[in-house]
Design a protein around this motif. Structure first.
Motif, mmCIF file in Angstrom:
data_model
loop_
_atom_site.group_PDB
_atom_site.id
_atom_site.type_symbol
_atom_site.label_atom_id
_atom_site.label_comp_id
_atom_site.label_asym_id
_atom_site.label_seq_id
_atom_site.Cartn_x
_atom_site.Cartn_y
_atom_site.Cartn_z
ATOM 1 N N ASP A 71 0.823 -1.204 0.000
ATOM 2 C CA ASP A 71 0.000 0.000 0.000
ATOM 3 C C ASP A 71 0.859 1.257 0.000
ATOM 4 N N VAL A 72 0.348 2.314 -0.606
ATOM 5 C CA VAL A 72 0.974 3.631 -0.546
ATOM 6 C C VAL A 72 0.654 4.246 0.820
ATOM 7 N N ASP A 73 1.616 4.923 1.415
ATOM 8 C CA ASP A 73 1.408 5.601 2.692
ATOM 9 C C ASP A 73 0.292 6.637 2.538
ATOM 10 N N ARG A 115 -0.184 -1.217 -7.703
ATOM 11 C CA ARG A 115 0.274 -0.137 -6.834
ATOM 12 C C ARG A 115 0.835 1.017 -7.662
ATOM 13 N N GLY A 116 1.489 0.681 -8.798
ATOM 14 C CA GLY A 116 2.048 1.715 -9.661
ATOM 15 C C GLY A 116 0.987 2.670 -10.168
ATOM 16 N N MET A 117 -0.198 2.167 -10.495
ATOM 17 C CA MET A 117 -1.298 3.036 -10.897
ATOM 18 C C MET A 117 -1.714 3.935 -9.738
ATOM 19 N N GLN A 118 -1.812 3.360 -8.553
ATOM 20 C CA GLN A 118 -2.207 4.137 -7.382
ATOM 21 C C GLN A 118 -1.188 5.233 -7.087
ATOM 22 N N LEU A 119 0.096 4.908 -7.187
ATOM 23 C CA LEU A 119 1.120 5.903 -6.909
ATOM 24 C C LEU A 119 1.128 7.005 -7.968
ATOM 25 N N MET A 120 0.889 6.647 -9.228
ATOM 26 C CA MET A 120 0.822 7.659 -10.278
ATOM 27 C C MET A 120 -0.332 8.628 -10.023
ATOM 28 N N HIS A 176 -6.508 -4.456 -2.922
ATOM 29 C CA HIS A 176 -7.630 -4.145 -2.043
ATOM 30 C C HIS A 176 -7.881 -2.640 -2.006
ATOM 31 N N GLN A 177 -7.023 -1.868 -2.694
ATOM 32 C CA GLN A 177 -7.214 -0.433 -2.825
ATOM 33 C C GLN A 177 -7.415 -0.091 -4.297
ATOM 34 N N SER A 178 -7.909 1.111 -4.553
ATOM 35 C CA SER A 178 -8.124 1.548 -5.926
ATOM 36 C C SER A 178 -8.083 3.061 -5.994
ATOM 37 N N VAL A 179 -8.036 3.589 -7.212
ATOM 38 C CA VAL A 179 -7.903 5.027 -7.420
ATOM 39 C C VAL A 179 -9.271 5.686 -7.341
ATOM 40 N N ALA A 180 -9.373 6.717 -6.498
ATOM 41 C CA ALA A 180 -10.621 7.479 -6.377
ATOM 42 C C ALA A 180 -10.608 8.701 -7.286
ATOM 43 N N VAL A 210 -2.485 0.579 -15.191
ATOM 44 C CA VAL A 210 -3.547 -0.426 -15.061
ATOM 45 C C VAL A 210 -3.549 -0.971 -13.642
ATOM 46 N N GLN A 211 -4.746 -1.279 -13.150
ATOM 47 C CA GLN A 211 -4.875 -1.782 -11.790
ATOM 48 C C GLN A 211 -4.612 -3.279 -11.713
ATOM 49 N N TRP A 212 -4.608 -3.928 -12.863
ATOM 50 C CA TRP A 212 -4.373 -5.376 -12.884
ATOM 51 C C TRP A 212 -2.888 -5.691 -13.086
#
Length: 237
Positions: A71-73, A115-120, A176-180, A210-212
């Motif tokens: 997870d990202v902090d 996670r890379g998508m989330q961090l971007m 278990h997380q995603s981009v809002a 991509v989230q996958w």
């Protein structure tokens, strides 16, 4: 040889192999195999704390992949941790955010995975939904353990992503997380439950996430697109 060099971010944690049990810089082999299958040369990028390291690295590679992982902090997007948000790694967050900033300055092609998508998204000023099952009511996106969830994804017609992977595909997910929110990016793929599964930036530069986990199935379309963009970037230098 015109094979471009694709940098792959890695993570640092305790690992065991042979007689050793120590801290190691890790990344599943599938990432490098997927890059090689698409015609690129993979280069692993462990976290580095030196201030100028990200710019030095970006100057020597032709594309960047921000890989999956912990997870990202939540402090990175000014939120308190959800009770299921765990295991963030400040050194990795800092390193990958610096890589993204350097890539932006250099016009480097970038692909984010999970996670890379989330961090971007966070790097762009966005925020995350910290526990996607709270929103969708199921655990399909991350069944638990080392099992990938099988998710049907529909892509946005006319998007760069759709040109690479088609109108729809079945993907392997483990998040278990995603981009809002994702400032500066366009949503280009969703799961049937509405979860955002991909985003890309407008314009000529390849900036996609991509989230996958495409590397688990060697989805040649995504990596081929990245390697082609890397080759063009290398030629323009």
């Amino acid at each position: 040889m015109d094979a471009p060099v694709v940098g792959l971010s890695t993570y640092r944690q305790q690992a065991a192999w042979g007689v050793w049990h120590t801290s190691a810089d890790l990344l599943p082999t599938e990432y490098a195999v997927a890059v090689e299958a698409a015609g690129g040369v993979p280069l692993l990028l462990p976290p580095v704390a030196l201030p100028a390291a990200a710019s030095l690295v970006v100057a020597r590679i032709d594309a960047l992949v921000i890989s999956g992982g912990a997870d990202v902090d939540p402090a990175q997007y000014a939120e308190e941790p959800h009770e299921r948000t765990t295991g963030w790694q400040p050194d990795r967050d800092a390193w990958e955010l610096a890589l993204l900033t350097a890539a932006e300055q250099a016009g480097l092609p970038v692909l984010g995975i999970c996670r890379g998508m989330q961090l971007m998204a966070v790097h762009a000023g966005g925020v995350l939904d910290q526990h996607t099952p709270d929103l969708v009511g199921h655990d399909t996106h991350s069944p638990g353990g080392d099992t990938y969830g099988s998710v049907d994804v529909a892509t946005e017609p006319g998007s760069r992503l759709a040109g690479l992977v088609g109108a729809s595909l079945e993907v392997g997910c483990h998040h278990h997380q995603s981009v809002a929110t994702h400032p500066g990016f366009t949503a280009v793929a969703r799961a049937a439950d509405g979860t955002l599964e991909a985003m890309e930036a407008p314009g000529d530069r390849f900036r996609m996430a991509v989230q996958w986990h495409p590397e688990t199935r060697v989805e040649i379309g995504l990596m081929t697109g990245l390697v082609a963009a890397a080759r063009e970037h290398a030629a323009s230098r």
